[in-house]
Scaffold this motif. Structure first.
Motif, short mmCIF file in Angstrom:
data_model
loop_
_atom_site.label_atom_id
_atom_site.label_comp_id
_atom_site.label_asym_id
_atom_site.label_seq_id
_atom_site.Cartn_x
_atom_site.Cartn_y
_atom_site.Cartn_z
N PHE A 1 -6.96 10.01 12.25
CA PHE A 1 -6.71 9.92 10.80
C PHE A 1 -8.07 9.97 10.10
O PHE A 1 -9.00 9.27 10.50
CB PHE A 1 -5.99 8.60 10.48
N ASP B 1 0.85 -1.20 0.00
CA ASP B 1 0.00 0.00 0.00
C ASP B 1 0.88 1.26 0.00
O ASP B 1 1.89 1.31 0.70
CB ASP B 1 -0.88 -0.01 1.25
N GLY B 2 0.50 2.21 -0.82
CA GLY B 2 1.27 3.46 -0.86
C GLY B 2 2.47 3.35 -1.78
O GLY B 2 3.40 4.14 -1.72
N TYR C 1 0.43 14.52 7.82
CA TYR C 1 -0.16 13.69 6.78
C TYR C 1 0.95 13.20 5.85
O TYR C 1 1.57 14.00 5.17
CB TYR C 1 -1.21 14.45 5.98
N TYR D 1 -10.06 9.88 6.29
CA TYR D 1 -10.19 9.92 4.84
C TYR D 1 -11.69 9.99 4.55
O TYR D 1 -12.35 8.96 4.39
CB TYR D 1 -9.52 8.77 4.08
N GLY E 1 0.51 10.50 3.66
CA GLY E 1 -0.05 10.07 2.38
C GLY E 1 0.26 8.61 2.09
O GLY E 1 0.07 8.12 0.98
N SER E 2 0.74 7.91 3.09
CA SER E 2 0.93 6.45 3.00
C SER E 2 0.22 5.89 4.23
O SER E 2 0.67 6.13 5.36
CB SER E 2 2.43 6.14 3.03
N MET E 3 -0.87 5.16 4.00
CA MET E 3 -1.77 4.83 5.11
C MET E 3 -1.06 4.12 6.25
O MET E 3 -1.27 4.46 7.43
CB MET E 3 -2.94 3.96 4.62
N ASN F 1 -5.83 14.80 4.18
CA ASN F 1 -5.33 15.50 2.99
C ASN F 1 -6.13 16.78 2.82
O ASN F 1 -7.24 16.77 2.28
CB ASN F 1 -5.48 14.62 1.74
N GLU G 1 -7.97 -2.21 3.64
CA GLU G 1 -7.35 -1.01 4.23
C GLU G 1 -8.15 -0.60 5.47
O GLU G 1 -7.64 -0.58 6.58
CB GLU G 1 -7.32 0.15 3.21
N LYS H 1 -11.82 7.21 -0.50
CA LYS H 1 -10.85 6.59 -1.40
C LYS H 1 -10.40 5.22 -0.90
O LYS H 1 -10.12 4.33 -1.69
CB LYS H 1 -9.62 7.49 -1.54
N LEU H 2 -10.35 5.03 0.41
CA LEU H 2 -9.73 3.82 0.95
C LEU H 2 -10.65 2.61 0.80
O LEU H 2 -11.87 2.72 0.88
CB LEU H 2 -9.33 4.05 2.41
P1 P6P Z 1 -4.39 10.86 -1.08
C1 P6P Z 1 -1.85 5.51 -1.03
O1 P6P Z 1 -2.04 5.67 -2.40
C2 P6P Z 1 -3.21 5.39 -0.37
O2 P6P Z 1 -3.93 4.31 -0.87
C3 P6P Z 1 -3.04 5.26 1.14
O3 P6P Z 1 -1.88 4.59 1.48
C4 P6P Z 1 -3.02 6.71 1.58
O4 P6P Z 1 -3.50 6.89 2.91
C5 P6P Z 1 -3.96 7.38 0.59
O5 P6P Z 1 -3.96 6.58 -0.59
C6 P6P Z 1 -3.50 8.78 0.26
O6 P6P Z 1 -4.49 9.33 -0.59
O7 P6P Z 1 -5.64 11.10 -1.86
O8 P6P Z 1 -4.35 11.71 0.18
O9 P6P Z 1 -3.12 10.97 -1.88
#
Ligand code: P6P
Length: 336
Positions: free
Chosen positions: A263, A122-123, A245, A265, A247-249, A213, A281, A275-276
């Motif tokens: 956290f 992931d990420g 933040y 999203y 950006g990698s969960m 984000n 996830e 998105k998740l």
């Molecule tokens: P955004 C990485 O692509 C991911 O799936 C997760 O690891 C992360 O939390 C999220 O997307 C980041 O998304 O839209 O903030 O770039």
């Protein structure tokens, strides 16, 4: 001496899980065998990710190598390693991977009782800039071993038997819960073993960090907008919270688990379900957060109460310190 304890009394992840499994007299060691294959996959990915930079230098992983062959991207490679390791364990019957459109039904000859849902890397878009990335996994039990069906995968998150992640960062850290608390293990490369370094992780009840984000603020709904506003301009005299933040969960959740905070999203106008992904996830991270004394909320309900309709379904999620999630739950309750 106490300090040397871990050198002589090596609490490896395998030993730790065996200890925990003794609580289940009927367990035949199958879970421990399954976990040892997940650990094998994590060790492989850890070694490949740490070499990714060099590989890129030599045009290997993800580039066309000197033979001009298109090398597999690290997430594709990681997925293949996990799928092969899980099938060879002989303890799985269905696999759901972020990388595969359809669920994988394991051949009867290699079939076991467990279902594994996972995101192998992931990420992974963060590999080239050296940001920590990770593997996320959850484990369910099949209802009828002789007749595994897709419904076995579409179970509520609260039915998870276990969940965890492995973070490939400054160290390789595997965080796991099998239903009685959360424990963190760090890979000792000299031994090739994950050693217990973070026993019984508890997320602080209240945090000073919010993790979202902010670039999506234009599309947020009212409750999320109000919550973030409160973090930045508190009206109760408390100091503003810090924004962290990555950006990698896996990295954002690991920090939240250890330091506290929330956290987010959220859903937004562009993506009504956020998105998740729910299965591999949101569910595993929600399971860990609850096991560590925190909580996880979707904007409408407890995240683990959700029942997926499709294997790659998305869901909004707010998770972390118990009190922080209570605050956003109150804002959503007031809005409905
Ligand atoms: P955004 C990485 O692509 C991911 O799936 C997760 O690891 C992360 O939390 C999220 O997307 C980041 O998304 O839209 O903030 O770039």
């Amino acid at each position: 001496h106490e300090a040397d304890a871990h050198r002589t009394d090596l609490m490896t992840i395998t030993r730790h899980v065996l200890n925990e499994q003794t609580k289940y007299p009927e367990s035949r060691g199958d879970f421990t065998i399954l976990l040892s294959h997940i650990v094998l996959g994590c060790k492989f990915v850890c070694s490949s990710v740490s070499k990714a930079g060099l590989a890129k230098l030599f045009g290997l992983a993800g580039e066309t190598n000197i033979q001009g062959e298109e090398q597999k991207k690290l997430d594709v490679l990681s997925n293949e390693v996990f799928v092969k390791a899980l099938i060879s364990s002989g303890r799985t019957c269905i696999l759901v991977s972020e990388e595969d459109e359809e669920a994988i039904f394991v051949d009867r000859s290699k079939r076991g009782r467990y279902i594994v849902v996972f995101d192998p890397l992931d990420g992974s878009s963060n590999i080239d800039c050296g940001v920590s990335i990770g593997t996320i996994f959850g484990i369910y039990l099949v209802k009828d071993e002789d007749n595994p069906t897709i419904d076995d995968v579409l179970q509520a998150g609260k039915n998870l038997l276990a969940a965890g992640y492995c973070m490939y960062g400054s160290a390789c850290t595997l965080v796991l819960s099998t239903g009685s608390g959360v424990n963190g293990f760090t890979l000792d490369p000299s031994l090739g073993e994950f050693i217990l370094t973070h026993p019984n992780i508890k997320v602080p009840k209240k945090g000073k960090i919010y993790s979202v984000n902010e670039g999506n603020a234009k599309n947020w709904d009212e409750p999320t907008t109000k919550f973030v506003e409160k973090c930045k301009f508190p009206t109760d005299g408390s100091p503003p919270r810090s924004l962290r933040y990555i950006g990698s969960m896996v990295a954002d959740i690991h920090r939240t688990l250890l330091y506290g905070g929330i956290f987010l999203y959220p859903a937004d106008k562009k993506s009504p379900n956020g998105k998740l992904r729910l299965l591999y996830e949101v569910f595993p991270m929600s399971y860990l957060m609850e096991q560590a004394g925190g909580q996880a909320f979707t904007g409408k309900q407890r995240a683990l109460d959700l029942v997926p309709g499709k294997i790659h379904e998305r869901s909004p999620v707010f998770l972390g310190s118990y009190d922080d999630v209570e605050e956003i739950k109150a804002l959503y309750a007031a809005a409905n």
